[in-house]
Design an enzyme around this catalytic site. Sequence first.
Site, mmCIF file in Angstrom:
data_model
loop_
_atom_site.group_PDB
_atom_site.id
_atom_site.type_symbol
_atom_site.label_atom_id
_atom_site.label_comp_id
_atom_site.label_asym_id
_atom_site.label_seq_id
_atom_site.Cartn_x
_atom_site.Cartn_y
_atom_site.Cartn_z
ATOM 1 N N LYS A 69 82.214 -24.708 -13.382
ATOM 2 C CA LYS A 69 81.634 -23.424 -13.756
ATOM 3 C C LYS A 69 81.778 -22.440 -12.588
ATOM 4 O O LYS A 69 82.010 -21.264 -12.768
ATOM 5 C CB LYS A 69 80.162 -23.667 -14.110
ATOM 6 C CG LYS A 69 79.522 -22.558 -14.881
ATOM 7 C CD LYS A 69 79.813 -22.634 -16.384
ATOM 8 C CE LYS A 69 79.463 -21.338 -17.033
ATOM 9 N NZ LYS A 69 80.490 -20.625 -17.716
ATOM 10 N N ARG A 70 81.634 -22.986 -11.408
ATOM 11 C CA ARG A 70 81.698 -22.138 -10.207
ATOM 12 C C ARG A 70 83.064 -21.461 -10.074
ATOM 13 O O ARG A 70 83.183 -20.330 -9.642
ATOM 14 C CB ARG A 70 81.435 -22.988 -8.958
ATOM 15 C CG ARG A 70 80.392 -22.413 -8.040
ATOM 16 C CD ARG A 70 80.069 -23.340 -6.876
ATOM 17 N NE ARG A 70 80.359 -24.732 -7.127
ATOM 18 C CZ ARG A 70 81.294 -25.439 -6.491
ATOM 19 N NH1 ARG A 70 82.033 -24.877 -5.565
ATOM 20 N NH2 ARG A 70 81.492 -26.714 -6.768
#
Length: 508
Positions: free
Chosen positions: A270-271
Amino acid sequence: MTQIDNRSSERPAPPISDGPRLRFAPSPTGFMHIGVFRTALFSWLYARHTGGKFILRIEDTDTTRSVEGALENLLEGLEWLGMDVDEGPVIGGPYGPYFQLQRKALYLHYADQLLKSGHAYRCYCTRERLDRVRQDQQAQKLPPRYDRHCRYLSAEERAANDAAGLPFTVRFAMPLDGETAVPDPLHGDMVFKNSDLDDMIILKSNGLPPYHLAHLVDDHLMGITHVLRGEDWIPSAPLHVQIYKALGWEPPLLYHVPNVLEKSKKKLSKRRGAPSWSDYAQQGYLPEAVFNFLALLGWSYDDKTEIFTKEELIKAFSLDRVGVASGIYDPEKLLWMNGLYIRKLSLDELTQRTLPYLERPEAEGGLPDSVQRPLDVEYTKRVLTLEQERLKTLGEAAERVSFFFLKDLTYETSLLIQKGMDAPRTHEALVQARDLLNSLSAWQHDAMEQPVRDLAAQMGLKAGQMLGSLRAAVSGSPATPPLFAMMEVLGREVCMQRITEAIARLAP
Ligand code: GLU
């Protein structure tokens, strides 16, 4: 002795005849990227393939990391992808509750059992001490690990600590020598030297268990037969095998499924901007295309078949081909697949599914706000017929078709003037084209095309010069569906008005 919530402490695993039971056990710690759903999808497909059960369990014991709205987002994601749940927090079921925070008494009970049987011990070490131990280990280039200080406290020391009310965690006492084999049908037996393993915390000082104890107690009590989880859990798997042993339980089959990787071979995260299901929904990916795409991230049928309906996937899915193909996340492939699924839609379906994307506010990617909603369904359908071949996502429809709906076009006048032409000649071409089109009795693409081409030839123009100017005049855009089909859909009145306006722009 801990009070136990009566209902499920020693619930036997369901009889084998119940078939496989698989679970999705997310932690509501954020908005999950699509790779997380991929692993859940494998469990779902296997459950459906075998007539087993798919269970949703919410692993919410890490209360500090819980994120508001994450659970709802997750439930909506499952629904969007069409992964129905047989037992879980909303639907309930015989092995609930399905929130770990509501199962606290069970974990305390088993932690207690492990303490009593000598497989676990209370650790009174403070954070400061643990930090110091870690720093020393770092300085000596030793692997960071608990130094087992509290494992060797005398009975008197323990009693004194308890009497003083010192906070404690519970750690699992790993065997100090020998080996632990972790059977895994995907990886084969993985053997770990026990002397390399740590005494991990199985109950935190706040009385809540971390993953290691909580998932295991639940998998057992919920009768889970196959655990599919990310390969990140491999290092903790020997601990889990030892806890199962200490509790006298048979572990389920553990499958450590390869991570989904980016093209750069980094783990999808997600980062680094990995999308979530709601990003796909927002952009107008079809859930059935995403479903198909996800199934091929780390599973393959025969290394070449790529397009499967959900029913075909349920039929074809097998665990023994998981991990055969590497799960490389390729957004281009998804886009291609989505286009393919869009082309397979009936026109009615395409229209019904595209309308919400067109009608949403402009700021969210819809048609310009000046276009009146709701749209005319029949007209929209005729517009979309022209675009279906080219659309890759439903979300891009608005930009492509806005000129069909706008009252006034905005474009640079230079767009009208084609290569090798100038303003006066373009003006003349459009005047003549308008007069010709005006004189046609039928407003049908095949009735327009040849006369316009003939006119171009008479005027000594290339067909492309005439058609390009007309295209720009009626759409304000350089790239559109085939010109005459598009003019037919736009209608005589709109086309005439737009050509007249273009002529005015070019007037000497
Ligand atoms: N709650 C764990 C996670 O989200 C579940 C892992 C598992 O499937 O066992 O990573």
